[in-house]
Design an enzyme around this catalytic site. Structure first.
Site, PDB file in Angstrom:
ATOM      1  CG  ASN A 113     -31.829 -40.748   2.001  1.00 25.11           C
ATOM      2  OD1 ASN A 113     -31.812 -41.664   2.816  1.00 25.11           O
ATOM      3  ND2 ASN A 113     -30.926 -39.768   1.999  1.00 25.11           N
ATOM      4  CD1 TRP A 114     -37.974 -43.460   3.046  1.00 25.02           C
ATOM      5  CD2 TRP A 114     -38.060 -45.411   4.156  1.00 25.02           C
ATOM      6  NE1 TRP A 114     -38.956 -44.224   2.462  1.00 25.02           N
ATOM      7  CE2 TRP A 114     -39.017 -45.435   3.123  1.00 25.02           C
ATOM      8  CE3 TRP A 114     -37.933 -46.518   4.980  1.00 25.02           C
ATOM      9  CZ2 TRP A 114     -39.841 -46.542   2.900  1.00 25.02           C
ATOM     10  CZ3 TRP A 114     -38.746 -47.618   4.763  1.00 25.02           C
ATOM     11  CH2 TRP A 114     -39.698 -47.629   3.730  1.00 25.02           C
ATOM     12  CE  LYS A 115     -31.950 -37.186   4.257  1.00 20.44           C
ATOM     13  NZ  LYS A 115     -31.470 -35.814   4.319  1.00 20.44           N
ATOM     14  CG  HIS A 158     -26.705 -38.514   1.795  1.00 20.87           C
ATOM     15  ND1 HIS A 158     -26.616 -37.536   2.755  1.00 20.87           N
ATOM     16  CD2 HIS A 158     -27.881 -38.325   1.160  1.00 20.87           C
ATOM     17  CE1 HIS A 158     -27.720 -36.793   2.706  1.00 20.87           C
ATOM     18  NE2 HIS A 158     -28.502 -37.254   1.750  1.00 20.87           N
ATOM     19  CD  GLU A 218     -28.167 -36.274   5.820  1.00 19.83           C
ATOM     20  OE1 GLU A 218     -28.531 -37.457   5.970  1.00 19.83           O
ATOM     21  OE2 GLU A 218     -28.949 -35.372   5.451  1.00 19.83           O
ATOM     22  CD  GLU A 271     -29.115 -35.771  -2.219  1.00 13.83           C
ATOM     23  OE1 GLU A 271     -30.337 -35.908  -2.170  1.00 13.83           O
ATOM     24  OE2 GLU A 271     -28.346 -36.199  -1.343  1.00 13.83           O
ATOM     25  N   GLY A 303     -32.694 -30.834   3.489  1.00 12.20           N
ATOM     26  CA  GLY A 303     -33.395 -30.740   4.767  1.00 12.20           C
ATOM     27  C   GLY A 303     -33.603 -29.313   5.248  1.00 12.20           C
ATOM     28  CB  SER A 354     -35.770 -28.771   0.076  1.00 10.07           C
ATOM     29  OG  SER A 354     -35.032 -28.726   1.286  1.00 10.07           O
ATOM     30  N   GLY A 410     -37.135 -35.714   3.256  1.00 11.09           N
ATOM     31  CA  GLY A 410     -38.323 -35.437   4.073  1.00 11.09           C
ATOM     32  C   GLY A 410     -39.642 -35.813   3.409  1.00 11.09           C
TER      33      GLY A 410
HETATM   34  P1  PGA Z   1     -34.389 -33.611   1.715  1.00  7.18           P
HETATM   35  O1  PGA Z   1     -33.193 -34.695   1.672  1.00  7.18           O
HETATM   36  O2  PGA Z   1     -35.318 -33.952   0.579  1.00  7.18           O
HETATM   37  O3  PGA Z   1     -35.026 -33.806   3.063  1.00  7.18           O
HETATM   38  O4  PGA Z   1     -33.769 -32.281   1.542  1.00  7.18           O
HETATM   39  C1  PGA Z   1     -32.657 -35.146   0.460  1.00  7.18           C
HETATM   40  C2  PGA Z   1     -31.498 -36.059   0.725  1.00  7.18           C
HETATM   41  O5  PGA Z   1     -30.736 -35.811   1.669  1.00  7.18           O
HETATM   42  O6  PGA Z   1     -31.288 -37.055   0.014  1.00  7.18           O
END
Ligand code: PGA
Length: 248
Positions: free
Chosen positions: A9-11, A94, A96, A166, A172, A211, A233
């Site tokens: 997931n590059w966001k 997600h 976010e 998640e 993150g 993470s 990340g």
């Molecule tokens: P992260 O993000 O690996 O940077 O914690 C995971 C995600 O939000 O899908």
């Protein structure tokens, strides 16, 4: 036996140059990868990634969609547009999107339906906040997030849905759920599906996200009910991402 799936997931992280470098780097290491690999790119880069991954085992996904198929929805992107660029997956709900853009479980369920109607595989994200975990509400929160989707699209639709657990506090933050914490949540989710359909509970992929990195992926993915990862990340560097892909 469920094949391991590793999705990046590059966001909102990309440029034409970085996408080129990242995809070429991933492609150069794919011969040793047995997992199914998906990269979820920001919308403007879908076309570029589509061209780069032609004839490879890497699959393309998007990170969000609108519930409508077309029309006067300025700034929005439909499932059919995503499909038009060769994508087969789309991240839905997600944390976010839920926390920053007010996506509720009923809206997430509608998005899952819109994705399925266009033959896209939704990667349905669920998970609790730190406050919810600390007050012992993890199972209540996750059950509500999943049950809303079951009620909307039916349990049979889960043949074509990937779930990503998640925990919000691990996204993150560099703070990963322990394998025991993650496995317990994954088993809870599988048992929840089992209440509606045993064979779907067995076949549904449940990915861990939060993470996950090259150092902890093996321990997490070797848990009985963890079928891969949704990686933020660590998906932005080809070698880190490949190391996770090689675990499966
Ligand atoms: P992260 O993000 O690996 O940077 O914690 C995971 C995600 O939000 O899908």
């Amino acid at each position: 036996m469920r094949r391991t799936i590793v999705a990046g997931n590059w966001k909102m992280n990309a440029s034409k140059e970085s996408v080129n470098k990242l995809i070429l780097g991933i492609l150069s290491g794919m011969s040793e990868v047995r997992s199914e690999v998906v990269v979820c790119a920001p919308f403007p880069y879908l076309s570029q990634v589509e061209a780069l991954i032609t004839h490879s085992q890497v699959k393309l996904g998007a990170q969000n969609l609108n519930t409508n198929s077309s029309g006067a929805f300025t700034g929005e992107v439909s499932a059919n547009m995503i499909k038009d660029f060769g994508a087969r997956h789309v991240i839905v709900g997600h944390s976010e999107r839920r926390s920053l853009y007010g996506e509720t479980s009923p809206l997430v369920a509608e998005k899952v339906k819109a994705a399925l109607d266009s033959d896209l595989t939704p990667i349905l994200c669920v998970g609790e906040s730190l406050e919810q975990r600390e007050s012992g509400e993890t199972e209540i929160v996750v059950a509500e997030q999943i049950n809303t989707v079951i009620e909307s699209v039916g349990i049979d639709a889960f043949r074509n849905i990937i779930i990503a657990y998640e925990p919000v506090w691990a996204i993150g933050t560099g703070k990963t759920a322990s394998p025991e914490q993650a496995q317990a949540a994954h088993l809870f989710i599988r048992d929840l599906l089992r209440k509606s359909n045993e064979s779907i509970a067995q076949s549904t992929h449940i990915l861990y996200g939060g993470s996950m990195n090259a150092g902890n992926a093996k321990e997490l993915i070797s848990c009985a009910d963890i079928d891969g990862g949704l990686i933020g990340g660590a998906a932005l560097k080809a070698e880190d991402f490949l190391q996770i892909c090689r675990v499966g």
